[in-house]
Design a protein around this motif. Structure first.
Motif, PDB file in Angstrom:
ATOM      1  N   TYR A  79      17.002  -2.645  -0.030  1.00 20.94           N
ATOM      2  CA  TYR A  79      16.398  -2.558   1.294  1.00 20.94           C
ATOM      3  C   TYR A  79      15.221  -3.533   1.421  1.00 20.94           C
ATOM      4  CZ  TYR A  79      19.125   1.707   1.923  1.00 20.94           C
ATOM      5  OH  TYR A  79      20.151   2.611   2.041  1.00 20.94           O
ATOM      6  N   TRP A  80      15.001  -4.003   2.650  1.00 21.69           N
ATOM      7  CA  TRP A  80      13.878  -4.891   2.915  1.00 21.69           C
ATOM      8  C   TRP A  80      12.557  -4.244   2.535  1.00 21.69           C
ATOM      9  CZ3 TRP A  80      14.179  -9.766   3.194  1.00 21.69           C
ATOM     10  CH2 TRP A  80      15.278 -10.410   3.782  1.00 21.69           C
ATOM     11  N   TYR A  81      12.465  -2.931   2.713  1.00 20.20           N
ATOM     12  CA  TYR A  81      11.254  -2.187   2.373  1.00 20.20           C
ATOM     13  C   TYR A  81      10.833  -2.477   0.932  1.00 20.20           C
ATOM     14  CZ  TYR A  81       8.163   1.920   1.976  1.00 20.20           C
ATOM     15  OH  TYR A  81       7.092   2.748   1.785  1.00 20.20           O
ATOM     16  N   GLY A  82      11.779  -2.359   0.008  1.00 18.90           N
ATOM     17  CA  GLY A  82      11.484  -2.608  -1.390  1.00 18.90           C
ATOM     18  C   GLY A  82      11.254  -4.074  -1.694  1.00 18.90           C
ATOM     19  N   VAL A  83      12.030  -4.940  -1.038  1.00 17.09           N
ATOM     20  CA  VAL A  83      11.888  -6.386  -1.259  1.00 17.09           C
ATOM     21  C   VAL A  83      10.491  -6.854  -0.864  1.00 17.09           C
ATOM     22  CG1 VAL A  83      12.667  -8.661  -0.488  1.00 17.09           C
ATOM     23  CG2 VAL A  83      14.347  -6.872  -0.997  1.00 17.09           C
ATOM     24  N   ILE A  84      10.037  -6.406   0.298  1.00 16.06           N
ATOM     25  CA  ILE A  84       8.725  -6.841   0.799  1.00 16.06           C
ATOM     26  C   ILE A  84       7.599  -6.312  -0.081  1.00 16.06           C
ATOM     27  CG2 ILE A  84       7.105  -6.598   2.725  1.00 16.06           C
ATOM     28  CD1 ILE A  84       9.576  -6.667   4.584  1.00 16.06           C
ATOM     29  N   ILE A  85       7.668  -5.055  -0.459  1.00 13.99           N
ATOM     30  CA  ILE A  85       6.643  -4.497  -1.346  1.00 13.99           C
ATOM     31  C   ILE A  85       6.654  -5.226  -2.688  1.00 13.99           C
ATOM     32  CG2 ILE A  85       6.002  -2.451  -2.692  1.00 13.99           C
ATOM     33  CD1 ILE A  85       6.767  -0.749  -0.311  1.00 13.99           C
ATOM     34  N   GLY A  86       7.844  -5.544  -3.186  1.00 15.94           N
ATOM     35  CA  GLY A  86       7.955  -6.284  -4.438  1.00 15.94           C
ATOM     36  C   GLY A  86       7.357  -7.678  -4.341  1.00 15.94           C
ATOM     37  N   LEU A  87       7.602  -8.363  -3.225  1.00 10.26           N
ATOM     38  CA  LEU A  87       7.039  -9.697  -3.032  1.00 10.26           C
ATOM     39  C   LEU A  87       5.515  -9.639  -2.969  1.00 10.26           C
ATOM     40  CD1 LEU A  87       9.520 -11.237  -0.414  1.00 10.26           C
ATOM     41  CD2 LEU A  87       9.255 -11.872  -2.819  1.00 10.26           C
ATOM     42  N   GLY A  88       4.986  -8.610  -2.292  1.00 14.50           N
ATOM     43  CA  GLY A  88       3.538  -8.446  -2.222  1.00 14.50           C
ATOM     44  C   GLY A  88       2.941  -8.236  -3.605  1.00 14.50           C
ATOM     45  N   ALA A  89       3.618  -7.433  -4.413  1.00 13.38           N
ATOM     46  CA  ALA A  89       3.134  -7.164  -5.771  1.00 13.38           C
ATOM     47  C   ALA A  89       3.189  -8.421  -6.633  1.00 13.38           C
ATOM     48  CB  ALA A  89       3.971  -6.050  -6.406  1.00 13.38           C
ATOM     49  N   LEU A  90       4.256  -9.213  -6.505  1.00 19.12           N
ATOM     50  CA  LEU A  90       4.397 -10.427  -7.309  1.00 19.12           C
ATOM     51  C   LEU A  90       3.352 -11.473  -6.932  1.00 19.12           C
ATOM     52  CD1 LEU A  90       8.276 -10.873  -7.480  1.00 19.12           C
ATOM     53  CD2 LEU A  90       6.731 -10.287  -9.362  1.00 19.12           C
ATOM     54  N   LEU A  91       3.101 -11.631  -5.632  1.00 19.98           N
ATOM     55  CA  LEU A  91       2.091 -12.603  -5.196  1.00 19.98           C
ATOM     56  C   LEU A  91       0.705 -12.164  -5.662  1.00 19.98           C
ATOM     57  CD1 LEU A  91       1.374 -15.145  -3.702  1.00 19.98           C
ATOM     58  CD2 LEU A  91       1.320 -13.844  -1.569  1.00 19.98           C
ATOM     59  N   PRO A 119      -8.839  -8.535  -4.801  1.00 19.32           N
ATOM     60  CA  PRO A 119      -8.166  -9.356  -3.777  1.00 19.32           C
ATOM     61  C   PRO A 119      -6.652  -9.218  -3.807  1.00 19.32           C
ATOM     62  CG  PRO A 119      -9.864 -10.618  -4.919  1.00 19.32           C
ATOM     63  CD  PRO A 119      -9.663  -9.360  -5.704  1.00 19.32           C
ATOM     64  N   SER A 120      -6.084  -9.086  -5.004  1.00 19.51           N
ATOM     65  CA  SER A 120      -4.630  -8.958  -5.135  1.00 19.51           C
ATOM     66  C   SER A 120      -4.135  -7.650  -4.539  1.00 19.51           C
ATOM     67  CB  SER A 120      -4.227  -9.039  -6.606  1.00 19.51           C
ATOM     68  OG  SER A 120      -4.529 -10.313  -7.146  1.00 19.51           O
ATOM     69  N   ILE A 121      -4.914  -6.581  -4.737  1.00 18.43           N
ATOM     70  CA  ILE A 121      -4.509  -5.272  -4.212  1.00 18.43           C
ATOM     71  C   ILE A 121      -4.446  -5.293  -2.694  1.00 18.43           C
ATOM     72  CG2 ILE A 121      -5.141  -2.842  -3.997  1.00 18.43           C
ATOM     73  CD1 ILE A 121      -6.473  -3.089  -6.759  1.00 18.43           C
ATOM     74  N   ILE A 122      -5.495  -5.813  -2.056  1.00 19.76           N
ATOM     75  CA  ILE A 122      -5.522  -5.778  -0.593  1.00 19.76           C
ATOM     76  C   ILE A 122      -4.503  -6.763  -0.005  1.00 19.76           C
ATOM     77  CG2 ILE A 122      -7.307  -7.534  -0.134  1.00 19.76           C
ATOM     78  CD1 ILE A 122      -8.480  -5.451   1.900  1.00 19.76           C
ATOM     79  N   LEU A 123      -4.227  -7.855  -0.716  1.00 19.37           N
ATOM     80  CA  LEU A 123      -3.178  -8.774  -0.262  1.00 19.37           C
ATOM     81  C   LEU A 123      -1.824  -8.081  -0.324  1.00 19.37           C
ATOM     82  CD1 LEU A 123      -2.181 -11.577   0.600  1.00 19.37           C
ATOM     83  CD2 LEU A 123      -2.042 -12.167  -1.824  1.00 19.37           C
ATOM     84  N   GLY A 124      -1.563  -7.376  -1.426  1.00 20.32           N
ATOM     85  CA  GLY A 124      -0.310  -6.645  -1.558  1.00 20.32           C
ATOM     86  C   GLY A 124      -0.152  -5.589  -0.484  1.00 20.32           C
TER      87      GLY A 124
END
Length: 271
Positions: free
Chosen positions: A21-33, A127-132
């Motif tokens: 699902y996009w939900y998981g993909v987007i959260i995963g991308l936020g975590a990776l960045l 900064p990484s947390i709030i970006l995610g």
């Protein structure tokens, strides 16, 4: 109801029996960045490049579990009747504050085991947390959740000047809603920029993290008041708003206390 407006498909792709699902993909991308930024900063601050990879390996799954447990506990009236839905995290239903609790505890234990300053880790991660979080809110967008009260299409188009893809996704069961996911996302992204600038101010160790908590909590308090799907403490008290106020007060108290008692001896750029 305008039948010509169709919501964006929540499914990103399918791999045989596995549905992503996009939900998981987007959260995963936020975590990776966020991880990429934290790794670069930790190297700059003299920590091994694997430090945050090791933290995240533990923190992410624990944070997701805690976020789900937090949400389920406050929605127990529903989940007690539908226990099979408890693990259906792909349908949405995780609480950021639960994730933060899980991440905080994991990082604290990790820092003690590795002999690293917890506040140094927390400052680097802020900064990484709030970006995610800012990126992750778009997962709510894909699920058509975390929205506000009813509005008109004219308000979304002519007052907020939103593009059609957002306007149309805010059309749910014949009604347009406030895109509160967007408000919080923009607030978080602005917070990311501010925290990246504050790194150069050389605050006392721990204060960059407290700045994150204060900034995020202020935005969350006001956005939460607009939402229609809040977890409630009582019929009138929204849990996220109560926690936000507590976190703001606690952060300010700890900043003052740690400075006055000498606990905040080192600064962000030291050591």
């Amino acid at each position: 109801m305008d039948s010509s407006i169709q919501p964006i498909d929540r499914v990103a792709f399918e791999l045989g029996p596995i549905t992503v699902y996009w939900y998981g993909v987007i959260i995963g991308l936020g975590a990776l960045l966020g991880l990429w930024i934290a790794v670069r900063e930790s190297e700059r601050r003299g920590l091994g490049k694997d430090t945050f990879v090791d933290v995240v390996m533990w923190a992410v799954p624990i944070a997701i579990i805690c976020a789900r447990i937090y949400y389920v506990l406050f929605e127990w009236d529903f989940y007690s009747k539908h226990p099979g839905k408890i693990i259906a995290i792909w349908e949405g239903g995780i609480a950021i504050h639960g994730a933060l609790i899980g991440s905080f505890l994991t990082a604290f234990i990790f820092s003690k085991l590795r002999g690293i300053s917890f506040w140094k880790l927390a400052d680097i991660a802020a900064p990484s947390i709030i970006l995610g979080q800012g990126i992750g809110r778009w997962g709510n967008f894909m699920n058509q959740e975390a929205h506000g009260r009813e509005v008109s299409r004219s308000f979304l188009e002519n007052t907020l000047h939103l593009p059609d893809f957002i306007v149309n996704q805010m059309y749910i069961n014949g009604v347009y809603y406030h895109p509160t996911f967007l408000y919080e996302s923009l607030w978080d992204l602005a917070g990311f920029v501010i925290l990246m600038l504050l790194r150069r101010v050389n605050l006392k160790r721990g204060e960059l993290f407290f700045s994150y908590v204060i900034w995020y909590s202020i935005g969350r308090y006001f956005v939460e008041g607009m939402r229609t799907d809040s977890l409630m403490l009582t019929s009138n008290l929204r849990i996220a708003q109560v926690i936000s106020l507590v976190l703001i007060a606690l952060s300010i108290i700890l900043i003052v206390y740690r400075r006055k008692t000498g606990l905040a001896e080192k600064r962000y750029l030291e050591g």
